[in-house]
Write a protein that holds these residues in place. Sequence first.
Motif, PDB file in Angstrom:
ATOM      1  N   ILE A   7       0.823  -1.220   0.000  1.00  0.00           N
ATOM      2  CA  ILE A   7       0.000   0.000   0.000  1.00  0.00           C
ATOM      3  C   ILE A   7       0.856   1.271   0.000  1.00  0.00           C
ATOM      4  CG2 ILE A   7      -1.993  -1.127   1.051  1.00  0.00           C
ATOM      5  CD1 ILE A   7      -1.197   0.210   3.717  1.00  0.00           C
ATOM      6  N   ASN A   8       2.171   1.114  -0.214  1.00  0.00           N
ATOM      7  CA  ASN A   8       3.095   2.227  -0.394  1.00  0.00           C
ATOM      8  C   ASN A   8       3.360   3.027   0.888  1.00  0.00           C
ATOM      9  OD1 ASN A   8       4.873   3.691  -2.009  1.00  0.00           O
ATOM     10  ND2 ASN A   8       3.336   5.248  -2.464  1.00  0.00           N
ATOM     11  N   MET A   9       3.245   2.393   2.059  1.00  0.00           N
ATOM     12  CA  MET A   9       3.561   3.071   3.309  1.00  0.00           C
ATOM     13  C   MET A   9       5.071   3.068   3.556  1.00  0.00           C
ATOM     14  SD  MET A   9       0.802   4.202   4.687  1.00  0.00           S
ATOM     15  CE  MET A   9       0.864   4.322   6.444  1.00  0.00           C
ATOM     16  N   ILE A  10       5.731   1.955   3.217  1.00  0.00           N
ATOM     17  CA  ILE A  10       7.177   1.826   3.419  1.00  0.00           C
ATOM     18  C   ILE A  10       7.822   1.250   2.168  1.00  0.00           C
ATOM     19  CG2 ILE A  10       6.995   1.514   5.933  1.00  0.00           C
ATOM     20  CD1 ILE A  10       7.448  -1.535   5.456  1.00  0.00           C
ATOM     21  N   ASP A  11       9.143   1.445   2.083  1.00  0.00           N
ATOM     22  CA  ASP A  11       9.893   0.791   1.009  1.00  0.00           C
ATOM     23  C   ASP A  11      10.401  -0.558   1.522  1.00  0.00           C
ATOM     24  OD1 ASP A  11      12.201   1.267   2.590  1.00  0.00           O
ATOM     25  OD2 ASP A  11      12.793   3.002   1.400  1.00  0.00           O
ATOM     26  N   GLN A  12      11.160  -1.268   0.722  1.00  0.00           N
ATOM     27  CA  GLN A  12      11.609  -2.611   1.110  1.00  0.00           C
ATOM     28  C   GLN A  12      12.563  -2.608   2.297  1.00  0.00           C
ATOM     29  OE1 GLN A  12      12.254  -5.599  -1.634  1.00  0.00           O
ATOM     30  NE2 GLN A  12      10.318  -5.163  -2.629  1.00  0.00           N
ATOM     31  N   GLN A  13      13.202  -1.467   2.568  1.00  0.00           N
ATOM     32  CA  GLN A  13      14.095  -1.366   3.724  1.00  0.00           C
ATOM     33  C   GLN A  13      13.344  -0.969   4.999  1.00  0.00           C
ATOM     34  OE1 GLN A  13      15.024   0.123   0.616  1.00  0.00           O
ATOM     35  NE2 GLN A  13      16.021  -1.847   0.302  1.00  0.00           N
ATOM     36  N   GLY A  14      12.038  -0.712   4.852  1.00  0.00           N
ATOM     37  CA  GLY A  14      11.236  -0.349   6.015  1.00  0.00           C
ATOM     38  C   GLY A  14      11.165   1.139   6.278  1.00  0.00           C
ATOM     39  N   ASN A  15      11.704   1.940   5.365  1.00  0.00           N
ATOM     40  CA  ASN A  15      11.640   3.389   5.512  1.00  0.00           C
ATOM     41  C   ASN A  15      10.300   3.902   4.980  1.00  0.00           C
ATOM     42  OD1 ASN A  15      14.375   3.608   6.441  1.00  0.00           O
ATOM     43  ND2 ASN A  15      14.990   3.202   4.328  1.00  0.00           N
ATOM     44  N   PRO A  16       9.764   4.964   5.583  1.00  0.00           N
ATOM     45  CA  PRO A  16       8.501   5.482   5.072  1.00  0.00           C
ATOM     46  C   PRO A  16       8.687   6.040   3.668  1.00  0.00           C
ATOM     47  CG  PRO A  16       9.432   6.995   6.684  1.00  0.00           C
ATOM     48  CD  PRO A  16      10.289   5.755   6.692  1.00  0.00           C
ATOM     49  N   THR A  17       7.689   5.871   2.841  1.00  0.00           N
ATOM     50  CA  THR A  17       7.753   6.441   1.500  1.00  0.00           C
ATOM     51  C   THR A  17       7.465   7.932   1.603  1.00  0.00           C
ATOM     52  OG1 THR A  17       5.406   6.055   1.079  1.00  0.00           O
ATOM     53  CG2 THR A  17       6.954   4.297   0.416  1.00  0.00           C
ATOM     54  N   GLN A  18       7.902   8.662   0.608  1.00  0.00           N
ATOM     55  CA  GLN A  18       7.624  10.106   0.589  1.00  0.00           C
ATOM     56  C   GLN A  18       6.119  10.340   0.547  1.00  0.00           C
ATOM     57  OE1 GLN A  18      10.106  12.475   0.979  1.00  0.00           O
ATOM     58  NE2 GLN A  18       8.293  13.686   1.423  1.00  0.00           N
ATOM     59  N   TRP A  19       5.405   9.490  -0.165  1.00  0.00           N
ATOM     60  CA  TRP A  19       3.950   9.593  -0.252  1.00  0.00           C
ATOM     61  C   TRP A  19       3.321   9.488   1.141  1.00  0.00           C
ATOM     62  CZ3 TRP A  19       0.217   5.909   1.043  1.00  0.00           C
ATOM     63  CH2 TRP A  19      -1.082   6.215   0.649  1.00  0.00           C
ATOM     64  N   ALA A  20       3.740   8.514   1.945  1.00  0.00           N
ATOM     65  CA  ALA A  20       3.182   8.325   3.289  1.00  0.00           C
ATOM     66  C   ALA A  20       3.511   9.519   4.182  1.00  0.00           C
ATOM     67  CB  ALA A  20       3.705   7.033   3.913  1.00  0.00           C
ATOM     68  N   LEU A  21       4.710  10.072   4.030  1.00  0.00           N
ATOM     69  CA  LEU A  21       5.086  11.256   4.806  1.00  0.00           C
ATOM     70  C   LEU A  21       4.267  12.465   4.365  1.00  0.00           C
ATOM     71  CD1 LEU A  21       8.954  10.750   4.830  1.00  0.00           C
ATOM     72  CD2 LEU A  21       7.447  10.627   6.827  1.00  0.00           C
ATOM     73  N   ASP A  22       4.145  12.665   3.044  1.00  0.00           N
ATOM     74  CA  ASP A  22       3.395  13.808   2.514  1.00  0.00           C
ATOM     75  C   ASP A  22       1.928  13.765   2.918  1.00  0.00           C
ATOM     76  OD1 ASP A  22       5.713  14.704   1.315  1.00  0.00           O
ATOM     77  OD2 ASP A  22       5.164  14.024  -0.707  1.00  0.00           O
ATOM     78  N   LYS A  23       1.348  12.571   2.941  1.00  0.00           N
ATOM     79  CA  LYS A  23      -0.063  12.416   3.305  1.00  0.00           C
ATOM     80  C   LYS A  23      -0.285  12.490   4.818  1.00  0.00           C
ATOM     81  CE  LYS A  23      -2.017  11.645  -0.709  1.00  0.00           C
ATOM     82  NZ  LYS A  23      -3.036  12.512  -1.259  1.00  0.00           N
TER      83      LYS A  23
END
Length: 134
Positions: free
Chosen positions: A38-54
Amino acid sequence: MENMNIVYPPLVEQMYEFMHKKDKSLTKQDVYKKAIEINMIDQQGNPTQWALDKGYISEVPQSVENATPDADLNNIFSRMPKEAFKYLNEHDGYAIDNIELKKAILSALKDGSLSRVGRKNWLEVLAKINSRED
């Protein structure tokens, strides 16, 4: 195959703690895969920019051992609705809703996400709030 202890990223651990309360059949692997899907994190477990922006993720969690006073403060404040902070005026600055602050402190204490020093400090704040309520 021998049992392996997989270490999941802090965001996955937090998501798992929250989601597992509602669905005991979930595994950390399920949560990890779904969070990527659902694009909350990348494969390393870091938040995606999308999740941070939202605003779905307000900050990258740190391990409790490495938490700083700012991280503890952000931890508490990120649990509070924006309406809990009210600008009074130039002289007095902001006021914080004690009820919402108390809820945020109790939540952070319950999930163990504060540093040792932060836990002590926020327990003192909680005691002050409670003493004013009496």
